[in-house]
Design an enzyme around this catalytic site. Structure first.
Site, PDB file in Angstrom:
ATOM      1  N   ASP A 228      50.288  32.323  91.693  1.00  0.00           N
ATOM      2  CA  ASP A 228      50.701  31.816  92.989  1.00  0.00           C
ATOM      3  C   ASP A 228      51.235  33.026  93.753  1.00  0.00           C
ATOM      4  OD1 ASP A 228      52.363  28.736  93.996  1.00  0.00           O
ATOM      5  OD2 ASP A 228      51.426  30.335  95.158  1.00  0.00           O
TER       6      ASP A 228
HETATM    7  C1  GLC Z   1      51.942  29.098  98.281  1.00  0.00           C
HETATM    8  C2  GLC Z   1      51.634  27.864  97.491  1.00  0.00           C
HETATM    9  C3  GLC Z   1      50.194  27.797  97.030  1.00  0.00           C
HETATM   10  C4  GLC Z   1      49.307  28.438  98.081  1.00  0.00           C
HETATM   11  C5  GLC Z   1      49.640  29.907  98.111  1.00  0.00           C
HETATM   12  C6  GLC Z   1      48.867  30.636  99.227  1.00  0.00           C
HETATM   13  O1  GLC Z   1      53.206  29.579  97.964  1.00  0.00           O
HETATM   14  O2  GLC Z   1      52.483  27.544  96.398  1.00  0.00           O
HETATM   15  O3  GLC Z   1      49.867  26.420  96.820  1.00  0.00           O
HETATM   16  O4  GLC Z   1      47.931  28.238  97.765  1.00  0.00           O
HETATM   17  O5  GLC Z   1      51.027  30.177  98.263  1.00  0.00           O
HETATM   18  O6  GLC Z   1      49.313  30.211 100.477  1.00  0.00           O
END
Ligand code: GLC
Length: 676
Positions: A228
């Site tokens: 993430d």
């Molecule tokens: C965010 C989210 C994830 C998302 C990623 C990119 O923090 O937790 O679901 O796809 O970052 O935006």
């Protein structure tokens, strides 16, 4: 693509840059070897394509179709429909050169206050897994990849980047990992995104038990694990745990890996294994680019968004069959609440979709009203959504409510209430909106409430004062007309809850342990999440898991379970007939639950193991069939580290919801071989 040849020709520095994002949304290319960059983009219910035309300048989100959010899609229980939406998402992704859509999220709804529940499917792992698998298949059939997220046990936003989830392995396997297992085994997502949180003290991004043992060895995942955004704390430790791609670009990670290699903390063989996985993703993307749709039909996507929103609409209450509105008894209608015109269509955060074509219910309601010769008066009654809709002009709203034969009040939450990065403080509506409902109901005993929200709402303050409740979910850009069609009977609602609506937050199984002490959160309720808790404890609920009314009725009969005794590793067929006993065509979602009669280990009284959606004309009788496998009778035996079927009698429940059981049978199950 000859991956081993490429690895042999890549320099060490080039290999390392491949394991660290180039920027927020893409991987590093190696032009001299013909290795392209891979482009990723959010959002499960609509493409959130961010671009920054000028380096260091403002970023822009490209306009896209906003489909109903995942909690709405789950309420359709329609896997073909979810697959269709995945395909449409892939078309829009292809049009912008996106190789991987960062979704679906399939974390279990452990507590109704979780800010991202609108982005997740269910409290039940089987339904959540099936929805995720359908979405992934729909997207990947069109040559675009997905990222199944957030792996794992990311069930609250509060403290998500640091909290350590403490949960026993059986609960982890049977509840929190199960949706990911189903989705991986059925649809093999190109990537899996690790979560921010810790599990038993170890960050998911550095958790070899999760990323290697469970995901690859036990589930058979063949794709790439990425982080993430910002979830990597130590790039070398993450590599060792088999996290292959850090996103976004992590400053210092290049040096971290070089130093770890120099001091023997990692080996070049580990780097090569991760590079091979990245190159396999590149290979899929390059192959996918050749077969992706060349055009994206936004008109068709909007129609699909409306059709999906319609299938999601869940009729929770309909006393006296007030709905659909009958011109014979309703000649004047009061429509109250700005959300009728400016609807709440989605939650907030990284999933938020920019769309210009949002349509409320009001316009379509007015069209229906003209045809039905019903006078319609509209009063917004509250301001546009700031932090909280300040009530205004309620006097006018009360007047129209008092004069009308029926009043429809639009309420909801919205992206400032349900969002990534924070949880809800509670599950009641804003007090102003509750007050508006009570005022309207005091003026008109035939009051209908339409709720636009992404997760369970505590309605105890007003539910007994109103005749009907229509839950519209976050229905996306075309959710408004869908609700209007249901209210006026142009469509028969068939949505069913994929999460329990509790009477109050205090009744929820995680109430005493959420959010934890800021450092740990203990899942002390164990397996007893959602209906598993309420049904096993006999706790009253507002509306049960699987609940949803129709404008027609269905009779279940003739239950057959063959064989009525199953030796391992046999399978069992469950069949019954369903008859539409009403006067209009409608769809019914038939659910099958299984529960061991006298278990020798703690087990929920019933667990969802199958569902079929069937559409029937008035008077028509249909047949539904389910195939149950030994896995459906098994539980995770942590000491055996395997799924175990113990001999005993199991009950088979066939119902219209987890609490509206229409047919029941028993089956003798013999102990079978353990399996992983
Ligand atoms: C965010 C989210 C994830 C998302 C990623 C990119 O923090 O937790 O679901 O796809 O970052 O935006």
């Amino acid at each position: 693509m000859d991956i081993s040849d490429l690895i042999s020709r890549l320099t060490l520095d080039e290999k390392i840059t491949l394991l660290i994002g180039k920027d927020s949304w893409s991987t590093e290319p190696v032009p001299r070897l013909g290795i392209p960059s891979i482009r990723v983009s959010d959002g499960p219910h609509g493409l959130r394509y961010e671009s920054r035309p000028v380096e260091g300048g403002p970023s822009y989100i490209t306009e896209a179709t906003c489909f109903p959010t995942s909690s709405a899609l789950a309420a359709t229980w329609d896997m073909d429909l979810i697959r269709e939406i995945g395909a449409a998402m892939a078309e829009e992704a292809a049009g912008l050169g996106v190789d991987v859509i960062l979704g679906p999220g399939t974390n279990i709804k452990r507590t109704p206050v979780c800010g991202r529940n609108f982005e997740y499917f269910s409290e039940d792992p089987f339904l959540a897994g099936e929805c995720a698998a359908a979405y992934i298949a729909g997207v990947q059939d069109r040559g675009v990849g997905t990222s199944l997220k957030h792996f794992a046990a990311n069930n609250q936003e509060l403290g998500r980047t640091s909290v350590s989830v403490e949960v026993d392995e059986r609960t982890l396997r049977e509840i929190y990992l199960r949706p990911f297992e189903i989705a991986v085994r059925k649809s093999q997502p190109w990537t899996v995104m690790c979560s921010y949180n810790r599990l038993a003290g170890i960050y998911a991004s550095e958790n070899a038990f999760l990323l290697d043992r469970v995901l690859r060895h036990d589930f058979g995942f063949q794709g790439l694990v990425l982080s993430d955004w910002g979830a990597v704390h130590d790039r070398a430790k993450a590599l060792t745990a088999s996290l292959e791609l850090e996103m976004p670009h992590g400053s210092g990670s290049f040096e971290n890996l070089k130093a770890a290699l120099a001091n023997g903390e990692i080996t070049e063989a580990e780097i090569d294994r991760a590079v091979a996985s990245l190159l396999r993703l590149v290979e899929k993307a390059v192959e996918g680019r050749r077969r992706r749709p060349k055009a994206s039909d936004r008109t068709a996507h909007r129609a699909l968004a409306r059709a999906a929103a319609l299938q999601a609409v869940t009729l929770l209450k309909n006393d006296g069959s007030l709905l659909p509105l009958n011109p014979a008894s309703v000649t004047s209608l009061a429509v109250i609440g700005r959300f009728a015109k400016d609807p709440m269509i989605q939650g907030g955060g990284s999933a938020f979709v920019t769309t210009k074509s949002i349509e409320g219910a009001l316009e379509t309601m007015q069209e229906h009203a003209v045809k039905a010769k019903i006078r319609l008066d509209y009063e917004p009654a509250y301001s546009s959504w700031a932090e909280a809709p300040g009530l205004e002009a309620t006097h006018e709203a009360q007047l129209v409510a008092e004069k009308a034969d029926c009043a429809v009040v639009f309420v909801g939450t919205g992206h400032r209430v349900e969002s990534e990065s924070f949880d809800r403080a509670g599950i009641r509506l804003n007090p102003d909106l509750e007050r508006l409902i009570l005022m309207t109901a005091a003026m008109n005993p035939r009051t209908v409430v339409v709720v636009q929200a992404g997760s369970a709402i505590d309605m105890s303050a007003w539910i007994d004062k109103v005749k009907a409740v229509v839950f519209a979910w976050f229905g996306g850009e075309a959710g408004g007309p869908a609700v209007a069609d249901v209210l006026f009977g142009a469509a028969n609602p068939c949505g069913k809850l994929a999460e329990t609506f509790p009477l109050r937050l205090e009744d929820t199984p995680s109430f005493d342990t959420y959010p934890g002490d800021g450092n740990h959160t203990w899942y002390r309720e164990g397996l007893f999440v959602g209906y598993r808790h309420y049904d096993s404890m006999g706790t009253g609920v507002l509306f049960p898991f699987g609940h949803g009314l129709s404008y027609t009725s269905f009779l279940y009969a003739d239950l057959r379970v063959t064989p009525d005794a199953v030796g391992a590793p046999g399978s069992v067929t469950v069949a019954c007939s369903v008859t539409n006993t009403g006067d209009r065509r409608g769809s019914e979602i038939v659910q099958v639950y299984v529960g061991e009669s006298t278990p020798r280990v703690v087990r929920p009284t019933k667990e969802l193991k199958g569902f079929v959606k069937i559409e029937l004309d008035p008077g028509e009788k249909g047949e539904v069939r389910f195939a149950l496998t030994p896995r459906d009778f098994a539980y995770w035996n942590a000491s055996l580290a395997a799924w175990h079927v113990q001999s005993g009698t199991h009950r088979i429940f066939v119902g219209s919801s987890s609490r509206d059981i229409r047919l029941e049978a028993k089956i003798a199950v013999a102990q079978g071989p353990d399996f992983s």
